[in-house]
Design a protein around this motif. Structure first.
Motif, PDB file in Angstrom:
ATOM      1  N   UNK A 104      24.437   7.385  13.098  1.00  0.00           N
ATOM      2  CA  UNK A 104      23.072   7.509  13.583  1.00  0.00           C
ATOM      3  C   UNK A 104      23.097   7.465  15.103  1.00  0.00           C
ATOM      4  N   UNK A 105      22.867   8.628  15.720  1.00  0.00           N
ATOM      5  CA  UNK A 105      22.939   8.764  17.178  1.00  0.00           C
ATOM      6  C   UNK A 105      21.567   8.552  17.812  1.00  0.00           C
ATOM      7  N   UNK A 106      21.562   7.962  18.985  1.00  0.00           N
ATOM      8  CA  UNK A 106      20.350   7.891  19.788  1.00  0.00           C
ATOM      9  C   UNK A 106      20.721   7.974  21.261  1.00  0.00           C
ATOM     10  N   UNK A 107      20.379   9.101  21.866  1.00  0.00           N
ATOM     11  CA  UNK A 107      20.613   9.317  23.288  1.00  0.00           C
ATOM     12  C   UNK A 107      19.248   9.496  23.930  1.00  0.00           C
ATOM     13  N   UNK A 108      18.712   8.438  24.557  1.00  0.00           N
ATOM     14  CA  UNK A 108      17.319   8.460  25.021  1.00  0.00           C
ATOM     15  C   UNK A 108      16.991   9.582  25.996  1.00  0.00           C
ATOM     16  N   UNK A 109      18.014  10.118  26.677  1.00  0.00           N
ATOM     17  CA  UNK A 109      17.740  11.192  27.634  1.00  0.00           C
ATOM     18  C   UNK A 109      17.516  12.531  26.933  1.00  0.00           C
ATOM     19  N   UNK A 110      17.829  12.630  25.623  1.00  0.00           N
ATOM     20  CA  UNK A 110      17.650  13.897  24.932  1.00  0.00           C
ATOM     21  C   UNK A 110      16.979  13.782  23.574  1.00  0.00           C
ATOM     22  N   UNK A 111      16.743  12.566  23.095  1.00  0.00           N
ATOM     23  CA  UNK A 111      16.129  12.388  21.780  1.00  0.00           C
ATOM     24  C   UNK A 111      15.040  11.329  21.840  1.00  0.00           C
ATOM     25  N   UNK A 112      13.951  11.589  21.135  1.00  0.00           N
ATOM     26  CA  UNK A 112      12.878  10.609  21.030  1.00  0.00           C
ATOM     27  C   UNK A 112      13.129   9.633  19.888  1.00  0.00           C
ATOM     28  N   UNK A 113      13.839  10.075  18.881  1.00  0.00           N
ATOM     29  CA  UNK A 113      14.144   9.259  17.712  1.00  0.00           C
ATOM     30  C   UNK A 113      15.626   9.425  17.348  1.00  0.00           C
ATOM     31  N   UNK A 114      16.226   8.421  16.715  1.00  0.00           N
ATOM     32  CA  UNK A 114      17.624   8.547  16.292  1.00  0.00           C
ATOM     33  C   UNK A 114      17.816   9.708  15.313  1.00  0.00           C
ATOM     34  N   UNK A 115      18.970  10.354  15.375  1.00  0.00           N
ATOM     35  CA  UNK A 115      19.294  11.473  14.487  1.00  0.00           C
ATOM     36  C   UNK A 115      20.703  11.266  13.924  1.00  0.00           C
ATOM     37  N   UNK A 116      20.928  11.761  12.729  1.00  0.00           N
ATOM     38  CA  UNK A 116      22.229  11.635  12.098  1.00  0.00           C
ATOM     39  C   UNK A 116      23.161  12.759  12.564  1.00  0.00           C
ATOM     40  N   UNK A 117      24.420  12.391  12.770  1.00  0.00           N
ATOM     41  CA  UNK A 117      25.440  13.386  13.100  1.00  0.00           C
ATOM     42  C   UNK A 117      26.679  13.089  12.261  1.00  0.00           C
ATOM     43  N   UNK A 118      27.257  14.132  11.698  1.00  0.00           N
ATOM     44  CA  UNK A 118      28.391  13.964  10.786  1.00  0.00           C
ATOM     45  C   UNK A 118      29.687  14.411  11.436  1.00  0.00           C
ATOM     46  N   UNK A 119      30.717  13.588  11.271  1.00  0.00           N
ATOM     47  CA  UNK A 119      32.054  13.895  11.785  1.00  0.00           C
ATOM     48  C   UNK A 119      33.042  13.792  10.623  1.00  0.00           C
ATOM     49  N   UNK A 120      33.959  14.725  10.547  1.00  0.00           N
ATOM     50  CA  UNK A 120      35.051  14.647   9.570  1.00  0.00           C
ATOM     51  C   UNK A 120      36.324  14.332  10.326  1.00  0.00           C
ATOM     52  N   UNK A 121      36.941  13.201   9.988  1.00  0.00           N
ATOM     53  CA  UNK A 121      38.119  12.750  10.738  1.00  0.00           C
ATOM     54  C   UNK A 121      39.278  12.456   9.803  1.00  0.00           C
ATOM     55  N   UNK A 122      40.507  12.538  10.315  1.00  0.00           N
ATOM     56  CA  UNK A 122      41.662  12.106   9.524  1.00  0.00           C
ATOM     57  C   UNK A 122      41.764  10.585   9.560  1.00  0.00           C
ATOM     58  N   UNK A 123      42.290  10.017   8.493  1.00  0.00           N
ATOM     59  CA  UNK A 123      42.464   8.555   8.493  1.00  0.00           C
ATOM     60  C   UNK A 123      43.654   8.169   7.622  1.00  0.00           C
ATOM     61  N   UNK A 124      44.188   7.001   7.888  1.00  0.00           N
ATOM     62  CA  UNK A 124      45.245   6.405   7.070  1.00  0.00           C
ATOM     63  C   UNK A 124      44.726   5.071   6.533  1.00  0.00           C
ATOM     64  N   UNK A 125      45.454   4.495   5.586  1.00  0.00           N
ATOM     65  CA  UNK A 125      44.960   3.308   4.895  1.00  0.00           C
ATOM     66  C   UNK A 125      44.831   2.085   5.800  1.00  0.00           C
ATOM     67  N   UNK A 126      45.488   2.112   6.946  1.00  0.00           N
ATOM     68  CA  UNK A 126      45.398   0.952   7.836  1.00  0.00           C
ATOM     69  C   UNK A 126      44.339   1.123   8.923  1.00  0.00           C
ATOM     70  N   UNK A 127      43.530   2.164   8.841  1.00  0.00           N
ATOM     71  CA  UNK A 127      42.507   2.408   9.854  1.00  0.00           C
ATOM     72  C   UNK A 127      41.202   1.701   9.515  1.00  0.00           C
ATOM     73  N   UNK A 128      40.648   1.026  10.510  1.00  0.00           N
ATOM     74  CA  UNK A 128      39.347   0.377  10.356  1.00  0.00           C
ATOM     75  C   UNK A 128      38.234   1.364  10.706  1.00  0.00           C
ATOM     76  N   UNK A 129      37.008   0.980  10.408  1.00  0.00           N
ATOM     77  CA  UNK A 129      35.855   1.776  10.812  1.00  0.00           C
ATOM     78  C   UNK A 129      35.823   1.901  12.334  1.00  0.00           C
ATOM     79  N   UNK A 130      36.136   0.818  13.020  1.00  0.00           N
ATOM     80  CA  UNK A 130      36.169   0.857  14.486  1.00  0.00           C
ATOM     81  C   UNK A 130      37.170   1.894  14.979  1.00  0.00           C
ATOM     82  N   UNK A 131      38.341   1.955  14.368  1.00  0.00           N
ATOM     83  CA  UNK A 131      39.338   2.946  14.777  1.00  0.00           C
ATOM     84  C   UNK A 131      38.853   4.364  14.477  1.00  0.00           C
ATOM     85  N   UNK A 132      38.087   4.507  13.394  1.00  0.00           N
ATOM     86  CA  UNK A 132      37.504   5.811  13.107  1.00  0.00           C
ATOM     87  C   UNK A 132      36.538   6.238  14.198  1.00  0.00           C
TER      88      UNK A 132
END
Length: 251
Positions: free
Chosen positions: A13-41
């Motif tokens: 859920x993105x919110x960039x006040x200089x370009x959006x009035x309300x938060x908007x969803x943005x989807x990313x597809x990333x590679x991951x391994x079993x030792x990756x945390x959400x933070x690392x993602x």
């Protein structure tokens, strides 16, 4: 990233006040391994996909408390939550609930810090003591009464879990009330009178509706709900004692 890495969708859920009035969803597809945390993602997204993504983090070891956010609707430390546990996804990540969003996953902590400062979160000696007199001693039994509550890392997950704080941002809240109890219950402390004013106030301990979700999401097992219950007992006793001997009266 290893060749055998899998992929997972992360919805932020993105919110960039200089370009959006309300938060908007943005989807990313990333590679991951079993030792990756959400933070690392999220770090992968920031480093490799979109450098404008904003979030807080520091230690990556569930100690600093700064990477709290909503992961699939649950208040979580993103460094302690692993993508393998959320596969196949998608993983929905939002800023910590009940706090004003400054940008993307970064929330304003001003109100929380003000509440924290208001309880005098430090030991206040019962009486002046010279350094030459040595340290303030405490028995193992006295330490045991407060040790659980000393583990709070001010991550604010309990606030995101608290429906009462969501309805009333002025509510002192579970984390601060747990720390208040930590100091009031410390055998070396003499600041109880100062903190009871916060405890007994309209937005103090009696605003809690005893849902208990705050303790479920606490990453350090502080159990703020239990601290709040003990604070309610102390507040009631303080009220009754004040009826018998009002403050300011000479004994």
């Amino acid at each position: 990233m290893p060749d055998n890495a899998k992929t997972i969708q992360i919805e932020v859920l993105r919110f960039r006040p200089e370009q959006e009035d309300e938060p908007v969803w943005e989807t990313f597809t990333i590679p991951y391994t079993d030792d990756m945390s959400v933070l690392q993602g999220l770090q992968y997204i920031k480093d490799e996909v979109d450098g404008s993504l904003s979030f807080r983090w520091s230690c990556r070891m569930a100690i600093c408390g700064s990477c709290g956010m909503m992961v699939n609707g649950i208040p979580s430390l993103s460094c302690k939550t692993f993508l393998r546990e959320l596969a196949p996804g998608p993983v929905r990540i939002e800023a910590l609930g009940h706090f004003p969003i400054e940008r993307d996953l970064v929330v304003s902590v001003d109100g929380f810090v003000k509440k924290l400062e208001g309880i005098h979160p430090y030991l206040i000696p019962k009486e002046p003591r010279a350094l030459s007199e040595g340290e303030y001693l405490q028995t193992p039994e006295e330490l045991e009464k407060i040790e659980q509550y000393t583990s709070c890392i001010n991550c604010m997950l309990c606030y995101a879990a608290c429906p009462q704080f969501g309805l009333n941002p002025d509510f002192t809240g579970p984390g601060v009330l747990a720390l208040l109890h930590r100091y009031n219950a410390d055998s070396r402390d003499g600041g109880r009178g100062l903190r009871m004013e916060v405890l007994n106030a309209e937005e103090g301990v009696w605003s809690c509706t005893a849902v208990g979700y705050c303790s479920e999401v606490c990453p350090k097992h502080v159990d703020p709900a239990n601290a709040v219950n003990q604070n309610k007992v102390n507040s009631a006793m303080d009220y009754l004692l004040n009826l018998v001997s009002p403050r300011g009266e000479k004994s």
